[in-house]
Structures are given as structure tokens and as C-alpha cells.
Design an enzyme around this catalytic site. Structure first.
Site, PDB file in Angstrom:
ATOM      1  N   LYS A   1       0.850  -1.209   0.003  1.00  0.00           N
ATOM      2  CA  LYS A   1       0.069  -0.024   0.022  1.00  0.00           C
ATOM      3  C   LYS A   1       0.920   1.145   0.176  1.00  0.00           C
ATOM      4  O   LYS A   1       0.214   2.519  -0.191  1.00  0.00           O
ATOM      5  CB  LYS A   1      -1.019  -0.068   1.180  1.00  0.00           C
ATOM      6  CG  LYS A   1      -2.159  -1.077   1.167  1.00  0.00           C
ATOM      7  CD  LYS A   1      -3.294  -0.716   1.898  1.00  0.00           C
ATOM      8  CE  LYS A   1      -4.605  -1.562   1.745  1.00  0.00           C
ATOM      9  NZ  LYS A   1      -5.529  -1.694   2.770  1.00  0.00           N
TER      10      LYS A   1
ATOM     11  N   HIS B   1      -5.726 -11.603  -0.738  1.00  0.00           N
ATOM     12  CA  HIS B   1      -6.918 -11.139  -1.256  1.00  0.00           C
ATOM     13  C   HIS B   1      -7.533 -12.289  -2.282  1.00  0.00           C
ATOM     14  O   HIS B   1      -8.601 -12.150  -3.041  1.00  0.00           O
ATOM     15  CB  HIS B   1      -6.836  -9.756  -2.126  1.00  0.00           C
ATOM     16  CG  HIS B   1      -6.968  -8.737  -0.850  1.00  0.00           C
ATOM     17  ND1 HIS B   1      -7.843  -8.506   0.041  1.00  0.00           N
ATOM     18  CD2 HIS B   1      -5.751  -8.108  -0.390  1.00  0.00           C
ATOM     19  CE1 HIS B   1      -7.505  -7.416   0.557  1.00  0.00           C
ATOM     20  NE2 HIS B   1      -6.340  -7.098   0.504  1.00  0.00           N
TER      21      HIS B   1
END
Ligand SMILES: [Fe+2]
Ligand SMILES: [Fe+2]
Length: 325
Positions: free
Chosen positions: A194, A244
Site C-alpha cells: 500500500k 485477497h
């Protein structure tokens, strides 16, 4: 400005003054700073204040035995991994075994020759420096991971909490040893990628556009690429890369499914979702534990997430609630 690099330091603990001098004569010209001690207590104090790169330790000392010194060093987390070489004159097998079980790094029989001593000292000091660098690099990454969480007040502490949940779920499911350690580290670094997502997207209060969503969805790949040059991170890479994914193949980045998703990944995925649901986010307030588990169970029903991981997490959270009340 020229930075002076301190020479590697060797603490010698040896009551025989002639041997101390001999070691100094051998090691100082080879580029080592030698700090000699004739007794154990002041040496231990010095090591605690400022750990050297290597300790050369005699077996018999006036105030303590070499074993006791070694045991004291191993009991202290700050010197647990410090290389300690025992200088052994007449050491018998029992004494060697005791030193080995206390975690001695190596033995050096007395009398020793320079040809024998120097290469060993060099190798051990190098090993220690690698270990230091590695520890340093890990701390840098960890700080980085925390910084990423802290960039957004809504995710502050997220990685640490995910790591704690995942670790306890792993324990409940009987995962042990290295696998569990790798899982914990993978959880700590799962969102490292991120770092490349702009604040305007990461902290956006409203709904994301298609394009913004695809930027966010790059983070597992970016995190993987950042960590992959580090050998010691290798086992954590699947967790970072696949956290994910969904069991039915509808996740990202690769859309792998079923048995291709390791248990460690499934655990971190579930811990990650649970922590996200139960914390305030820029786009919604924290949901209750009950609602979070409804969503997780719903996802299990749809074939997305691992049922055992969700059930174990339920147990972990209930235990915590009981402990808190
Ligand atoms: Fe993520
Ligand atoms: Fe996350």
C-alpha cells in the site's frame, strides 16, 4: 565527511595474562579491537552495556566458570545470539556437552595457532554482522509497515492486530514452529504494497472508481515485489501476494482457488477481513463482532473463505471477550 567505521570488537575473558596478550598480539594487527578481562563479572557488565561482535571465553575463571558466563549471556535476549567461542584446555566431553547445550558457538582448543584462530574469528564476526544487518533490515521493514498503517488513521495498528489474530488462529488450528513464525511475519507485512497507493485513494471517504479500485488491487503484487529480494522473507511471500484470493477463485491478484491457497494464507485473509470490518474506516463505522462474523460466515457459504479459519477466529475472539469481561 568520512564516516569512521569502528573495527569489529572481540571481548576476551581469560585469567591467564599470557594468553590474553597472545590473543591481542594476534587479533589487533588483523584489524580487531580487543577488550581483555581477567575475570567474568566486569566482562559481563561491559557486554551488557555494549555487546561486542565476538566473545572468547575461558572455561575456568576466578569468579565464575565459563559455563556460568555463557548461560548468563544466553539468558539475556540482547546477547542470546552473540557468538561465544570457548577456549578449552583440558575440557572433557561432559564439559563440552554442557557448553553445547547452553548454546556455545564454537570451541577453540588451547594452545592455538594463528592459522587456526584468525579464520574462525573472521567467519564468526562476519556471521554476526550479517545477522545484525538482517535484523536491522527486518526492523526497517516493520517500521515501514507500521508507517503505512499510520498514514491512514483508520488503519493505524491494523497489521499488528491482523498478525495477533492470525497467530492465535494458527495456534488453535495446530500450526507450529517455523510455519507459524512465517505466518505472523507475512501478516505483519501483508499490506506493505500500500506504500505506493496515493493518499487520495487510500483515504477516500466515498466509493472508489473502477480505476482507483484497480490501483488498490495492485498492493499484494507490489508488496511481494518489494520483499522478494530478501531471502528470509521467502516463506512470507505467498501470504503477502495471495491475501485477497478467495477459495472459489473470485479473488485477486491471480484468482487461484481451493487447494492452491495454503492454510497460512487462508488464516491471514480471514484475520484481515475481520479486523477491517471491526475497525472504523473512512467510508463506514466499525461493525459489531456479531455482524462481522455474519459477513464472514456468509462468505464461507459463498465459497470465498475457509470455514475452519473462521470458526477458529470465532473461538479466539470469544476467548478475548471472556478475558476482557
Ligand atoms: Fe490487503
Ligand atoms: Fe489488510
Amino acid at each position: 565527511m568520512v564516516l569512521e567505521v569502528a573495527p569489529p570488537s572481540v571481548i576476551v575473558i581469560e585469567d591467564d595474562a599470557a594468553i590474553r596478550r597472545l590473543l591481542e598480539r594476534l587479533l589487533v594487527p588483523a584489524g580487531y579491537a580487543v577488550i581483555p578481562f581477567g575475570t567474568a563479572a566486569p566482562a559481563l557488565e561491559r557486554i551488557r552495556e555494549d555487546p561486542p561482535d565476538l566473545v572468547l571465553l575461558d572455561l575456568q575463571l576466578p569468579d565464575m566458570s565459563g559455563h556460568e558466563v555463557l548461560e548468563a549471556l544466553r539468558a539475556d535476549p540482547a546477547t542470546r545470539l552473540l557468538p561465544v567461542v570457548m577456549l578449552t584446555g583440558m575440557a572433557n566431553t561432559a564439559e563440552k556437552m554442557r557448553a553445547q547445550s547452553a548454546g556455545v558457538t564454537d570451541f577453540m582448543p588451547k594452545p592455538f595457532s594463528p592459522e587456526e584462530l584468525l579464520p574462525r574469528v573472521r567467519a564468526l564476526v562476519m556471521l554476526k554482522q550479517f545477522a545484525d544487518e538482517h535484523e536491522h533490515a527486518e526492523r526497517v521493514i516493520l517500521t515501514l509497515a507500521k508507517t503505512i498503517d499510520a498514514r491512514d488513521p483508520y488503519t493505524a495498528g491494523h497489521s499488528g492486530r491482523v498478525a495477533d489474530y492470525a497467530d492465535q488462529v494458527a495456534e488453535r488450528l495446530g500450526l507450529e514452529g517455523q510455519i507459524r513464525m512465517d505466518l505472523r511475519r507475512g501478516a505483519l507485512f501483508h499490506d506493505l504494497g500500500k506504500i505506493v497507493i496515493p493518499d487520495s485513494i487510500l483515504r477516500k471517504p466515498g466509493k472508489l472508481t473502477e480505476e482507483e479500485r484497480s490501483v488498490i488491487e495492485e498492493h499484494p503484487v507490489v508488496g511481494h515485489d518489494l520483499l522478494s529480494p530478501m531471502k528470509t522473507m521467502r516463506q512470507t511471500l505467498p501470504i503477502v501476494y495471495h491475501h485477497h484470493e478467495r477459495l472459489d477463485g473470485s479473488g485477486y491478484p491471480d484468482g487461484i482457488y481451493g487447494p492452491a491457497i495454503p492454510m497460512a494464507v487462508r488464516i491471514v485473509t480471514v484475520a484481515d477481513i475481520f479486523d477491517a470490518l471491526t475497525s472504523d474506516r473512512s467510508y463506514r463505522e466499525a461493525l459489531s463482532v456479531e455482524t462481522a462474523f455474519e459477513i464472514l460466515r456468509d462468505g464461507v457459504g459463498k465459497g470465498w473463505w475457509d470455514k475452519d479459519a473462521v470458526d477458529a477466529l470465532r473461538g479466539v475472539v470469544e476467548d478475548r471477550q471472556r478475558a476482557a469481561s
